[in-house]
Design an enzyme around this catalytic site. Structure first.
Site, PDB file in Angstrom:
ATOM      1  N   ARG A   1     -77.775 113.612 -16.829  1.00 43.81           N
ATOM      2  CA  ARG A   1     -77.528 112.179 -16.708  1.00 43.81           C
ATOM      3  C   ARG A   1     -78.807 111.462 -16.316  1.00 43.81           C
ATOM      4  NH1 ARG A   1     -71.810 112.111 -13.262  1.00 43.81           N
ATOM      5  NH2 ARG A   1     -70.614 113.362 -14.760  1.00 43.81           N
TER       6      ARG A   1
ATOM      7  N   SER B   1     -69.623 109.939 -17.025  1.00 41.71           N
ATOM      8  CA  SER B   1     -68.414 109.926 -16.195  1.00 41.71           C
ATOM      9  C   SER B   1     -68.133 108.554 -15.599  1.00 41.71           C
ATOM     10  CB  SER B   1     -68.526 111.001 -15.108  1.00 41.71           C
ATOM     11  OG  SER B   1     -67.305 111.154 -14.421  1.00 41.71           O
ATOM     12  N   HIS B   2     -68.139 108.460 -14.273  1.00 43.81           N
ATOM     13  CA  HIS B   2     -67.772 107.236 -13.564  1.00 43.81           C
ATOM     14  C   HIS B   2     -68.962 106.325 -13.311  1.00 43.81           C
ATOM     15  CE1 HIS B   2     -68.995 110.294 -10.739  1.00 43.81           C
ATOM     16  NE2 HIS B   2     -69.240 109.378  -9.831  1.00 43.81           N
TER      17      HIS B   2
ATOM     18  N   ASP C   1     -61.445 106.763 -14.778  1.00 46.15           N
ATOM     19  CA  ASP C   1     -62.873 106.475 -14.821  1.00 46.15           C
ATOM     20  C   ASP C   1     -63.346 106.381 -16.272  1.00 46.15           C
ATOM     21  OD1 ASP C   1     -62.705 109.168 -15.482  1.00 46.15           O
ATOM     22  OD2 ASP C   1     -64.566 109.693 -14.460  1.00 46.15           O
TER      23      ASP C   1
ATOM     24  N   ASP D   1     -64.788 108.356 -18.516  1.00 45.27           N
ATOM     25  CA  ASP D   1     -64.424 109.375 -19.514  1.00 45.27           C
ATOM     26  C   ASP D   1     -63.022 109.921 -19.306  1.00 45.27           C
ATOM     27  OD1 ASP D   1     -65.182 110.717 -17.176  1.00 45.27           O
ATOM     28  OD2 ASP D   1     -65.859 112.492 -18.257  1.00 45.27           O
TER      29      ASP D   1
ATOM     30  N   ASP E   1     -61.474 111.535 -16.944  1.00 49.37           N
ATOM     31  CA  ASP E   1     -61.134 112.799 -16.289  1.00 49.37           C
ATOM     32  C   ASP E   1     -60.758 112.607 -14.821  1.00 49.37           C
ATOM     33  OD1 ASP E   1     -63.696 112.263 -15.365  1.00 49.37           O
ATOM     34  OD2 ASP E   1     -64.447 114.301 -15.645  1.00 49.37           O
ATOM     35  N   ARG E   2     -61.058 111.445 -14.239  1.00 50.24           N
ATOM     36  CA  ARG E   2     -60.677 111.168 -12.857  1.00 50.24           C
ATOM     37  C   ARG E   2     -59.505 110.196 -12.818  1.00 50.24           C
ATOM     38  NH1 ARG E   2     -66.006 111.183  -9.021  1.00 50.24           N
ATOM     39  NH2 ARG E   2     -67.208 112.715 -10.205  1.00 50.24           N
TER      40      ARG E   2
ATOM     41  N   LYS F   1     -60.936 118.510 -15.611  1.00 51.00           N
ATOM     42  CA  LYS F   1     -59.981 117.670 -14.881  1.00 51.00           C
ATOM     43  C   LYS F   1     -59.448 116.617 -15.840  1.00 51.00           C
ATOM     44  CE  LYS F   1     -63.939 115.400 -12.586  1.00 51.00           C
ATOM     45  NZ  LYS F   1     -64.926 116.487 -12.443  1.00 51.00           N
TER      46      LYS F   1
END
Length: 693
Positions: free
Chosen positions: A24, A123-124, A299, A301, A303-304, A399
């Site tokens: 990232r 991600s987030h 989030d 993507d 996954d959260r 997740k």
């Protein structure tokens, strides 16, 4: 159309070491000539020609800025490296859990199965031209690449001299579903653009009883709200919640995926999911409308997840424990029983108590979803989770935020199967409080000290390890700090031996375990040129059901005091306050940014008035300080005294009082922090009406 393979000379870039969630960096870093190409080629080289030639790979992501350009680059490089076919979600959109599902479940029209995937996500983290981009590789089991592969990738990035890319291969229109075929030196190369949601929806319908959830959502007594924060979850929300389950489209918030997430921060918590938080009755001001019974957020993507009830927040640690406790009864996929459960080491021990009571196998693993994946591949774990809003099961190897939402809806549907026609609904809050009554409550907070001096951080950790050599000394120190804290019965530096492959992960965090089930955990990360981050996790276990409704700040105060003084946090770091505090107040998560302003207008016997000596800043620009104990404090602004209060508000340079003589009232704040629903400057007059936050 025939393409040719070009070999492009290149030189290494520093810092292309993928972490547990890939590589990232800022978008401008990835947009440098050859930067993305170096990493992709290094990945192909790490996998080996035997795994790449003839392979089927998935290439998609959360749709953040630069994704579409990156997809075209990877397609051309895959063709040049001998990949047989590329699968792309329509418009380049696939959630991280959906990628895992596609790898494991999808079968192409020609009978092909995916061998792995490049997932384009950070991600987030925020998205946009000046924000973050990321890439990671997932293996044939649908899970993140293990350390053996990521280490090879990094090693390759430090020595790379050339990469392969197809010349004469045009960009593929990824907005149209269908297969586009090309001819190359090694034969046919296909790009298959497919519907992003179909495979994932099919999998969810095989796990959950959709009719039961539909009955719940169709009840006029039950209301629902889902916020995708303009992330990729929006590509699934309408399909699942509206078309399959019958929820009203008006129940969806921010469900149009955007490259910059609408200018927001796609992190599902009470700080960034502001619109959902306000709708659920957890905002700073009271809403006129009655909040929905259930709310959730995802989030970037997907996954959260964050789970909310009406005016009630469910902690991630409680969420995974409650899902595990109810899975067999409420979710058909688990009707045969759970194989085992697992959590990351920093996550609260709520899941441990459930496992013990239900006689389930239990695993405590280092931070990183790949550790769960090993257990799942070996048939040893069914449900797992982590404190950073990640929850999942063995249906995939990532997740899964939407899975967690459907799990909660299934539990609510099961609990209310006899109440939909009449009677009071069992609410999210009812389920959580009943869980606490049965298993006890784990009060929990996390202090983050970011960008501290790396040398001081390492000295602090070394001191804590050395201190563990004598528990007698540790307990003597603790009793000198607080006599109302339980004694330490075990202390170690967490080390994990994987029961599947025997690999050992060392130095995963320092633990102090108390006789009453409470814990202190210290973890160190990011010891680079910009300093280190120390994360302090504080957990107080309460099994007395009459005490599970206490305010978190009050319940945790003794352990917080012990943690800061035992570790000598201020002495080693020079910090009198954390950069960020994550607290659970009456089941509400409050994240604060703490500055070093000392509030010189305030005094407490010559000391800085805050318990940690800093004024905190909320994201809306408001400032406040919470006094750690009830004290008499005098203001040097005006002629008013603020007596026995816990809250002081300031905004735009003006001070506001919660309860105090400055507003014509002396009082105490109990059971939490009070925030003014109407504010006014210091001066005589009636006290504003407070509201609990």
């Amino acid at each position: 159309m025939v393409f040719k393979v070009a070999r492009v000379e290149t030189t290494p870039f520093d810092g292309q070491k993928p972490g547990t969630s890939g590589l990232r960096k800022k978008v401008k870093v990835f947009m440098q000539p050859h930067y993305l190409q170096n990493f992709v080629q290094s990945t192909f080289n790490a996998l080996g020609a035997d795994k790449v030639r003839g392979a089927t790979l998935v290439v998609s992501g959360d749709g953040r800025y630069y994704s579409k350009d990156a997809i075209q680059i990877i397609i051309k490089m895959a063709a040049a490296n001998g990949v047989r076919r590329i699968w792309v979600g329509q418009n380049g959109l696939l959630s991280t859990p959906a990628v895992s599902a596609v790898i494991r479940e999808r079968v192409g029209a020609d009978g092909s199965k995916a061998n792995g995937a490049f997932i384009l996500t950070a991600s987030h983290n925020p998205g946009g031209p000046h924000e973050d981009f990321g890439i990671k590789y997932n293996m044939e089991n649908g899970g993140p690449a293990p350390e053996g592969i990521t280490d090879k990738i990094y090693s390759n990035t430090t020595t790379i001299k050339e990469y392969l890319i197809a010349e004469g291969l045009p960009d593929v229109d990824i907005s149209i579903i269908g297969v586009t075929s090309f001819a190359g030196p090694e034969g046919q190369f296909d790009v298959d653009v497919f519907d992003s949601a179909s495979d994932y929806v099919k999998l969810m319908k095989s796990i959950f009883y959709f009719q039961s959830i539909q009955n719940l959502l169709s009840s006029p007594k039950f209301t629902f709200c889902y916020d995708a924060l303009h992330g990729v979850a929006g590509a699934y929300a309408k399909r699942i919640f509206v078309e399959e389950l019958g929820a009203k489209e008006s129940s969806l918030l921010n469900c149009v995926p955007k490259e910059d997430f609408g200018g927001g921060h796609p992190d599902p918590n009470l700080t960034y999911a502001k619109e959902l938080v306000a709708r659920m009755g957890l905002g700073k001001t009271n809403t006129e409308q009655e909040p929905p019974e259930f709310g959730a957020a995802a989030d970037g993507d997907a996954d959260r997840n964050m789970i909310l009830g009406k005016r009630f927040f469910v902690t991630p640690s409680d969420s995974v424990a409650i899902i595990a406790a109810n899975a067999v009864q409420a979710i058909p996929y688990f009707s045969g029983g759970l194989k085992g459960v697992a959590r990351s080491m920093p996550t609260s021990a709520a899941l441990d108590v459930v496992a013990k009571n239900l006689n389930l196998k239990f695993f405590e693993v280092p931070t990183g979803w790949k550790f769960f994946g090993n257990l799942m591949d070996a048939g040893m774990c069914s449900v797992c989770g982590e404190e950073s809003f990640g929850t999942g099961s063995d249906h995939i190897r990532e997740k899964d935020g939407i899975w967690a939402v459907l799990a909660w809806l299934s539990i609510l549907a099961y609990k209310n199967k006899d109440n939909l026609g009449g009677g009071k609904l069992v609410s999210v809050e009812d389920i959580v409080r009943q869980h606490w009554s049965t298993y006890g409550r784990h009060y929990y907070t996390r202090y983050d000290y970011e960008n501290v001096d790396a040398g001081g951080a390492k000295e602090l950790m070394a001191y804590l390890v050395k201190l563990q050599s004598s528990l007698t000394e540790v307990n003597n120190i603790i009793k000198g700090i607080r006599s109302d804290v339980s004694k330490v019965v075990h202390a170690d530096e967490f080390e994990y031996k994987d029961p599947v492959d025997g690999s050992i992960s060392k130095h995963q965090g320092i633990r102090y375990l108390f006789e009453d089930g409470s814990r202190l955990v210290f973890r160190l990360s990011g010891t680079g040129s910009e300093g280190a981050t120390i994360r302090l996790y504080i957990e107080q276990y309460e099994k007395d059901s009459s005490k599970t409704g206490r305010d978190s700040q009050e319940a945790l105060a003794p352990l917080v005091d012990v943690a800061l003084k035992l570790s000598k946090m201020k002495e080693f770091t020079g910090r009198s306050a954390p950069t960020r505090t994550i607290q659970w107040k009456n089941s509400v998560r409050v994240a604060k940014s703490c500055g070093n302003e000392n509030g010189e207008n305030w005094s407490d016997n010559g000391r800085k008035w805050m318990g940690l000596g800093a004024i905190n800043s909320l994201d809306d620009g408001s400032r406040f300080g919470v006094v750690s104990k009830e004290r008499e404090i005098s203001s040097r602004v005006g002629n008013f005294n603020l007596l026995r209060t816990r809250l002081v508000w300031g905004r735009s340079g003006m001070l506001f009082f919660g309860f105090g003589a400055g507003l014509g009232q002396v009082g105490r704040v109990r059971g939490g922090v009070w925030v003014l629903s109407r504010t006014r400057p210091i001066g005589p007059g009636p006290s504003p009406t407070p509201s609990l936050f």
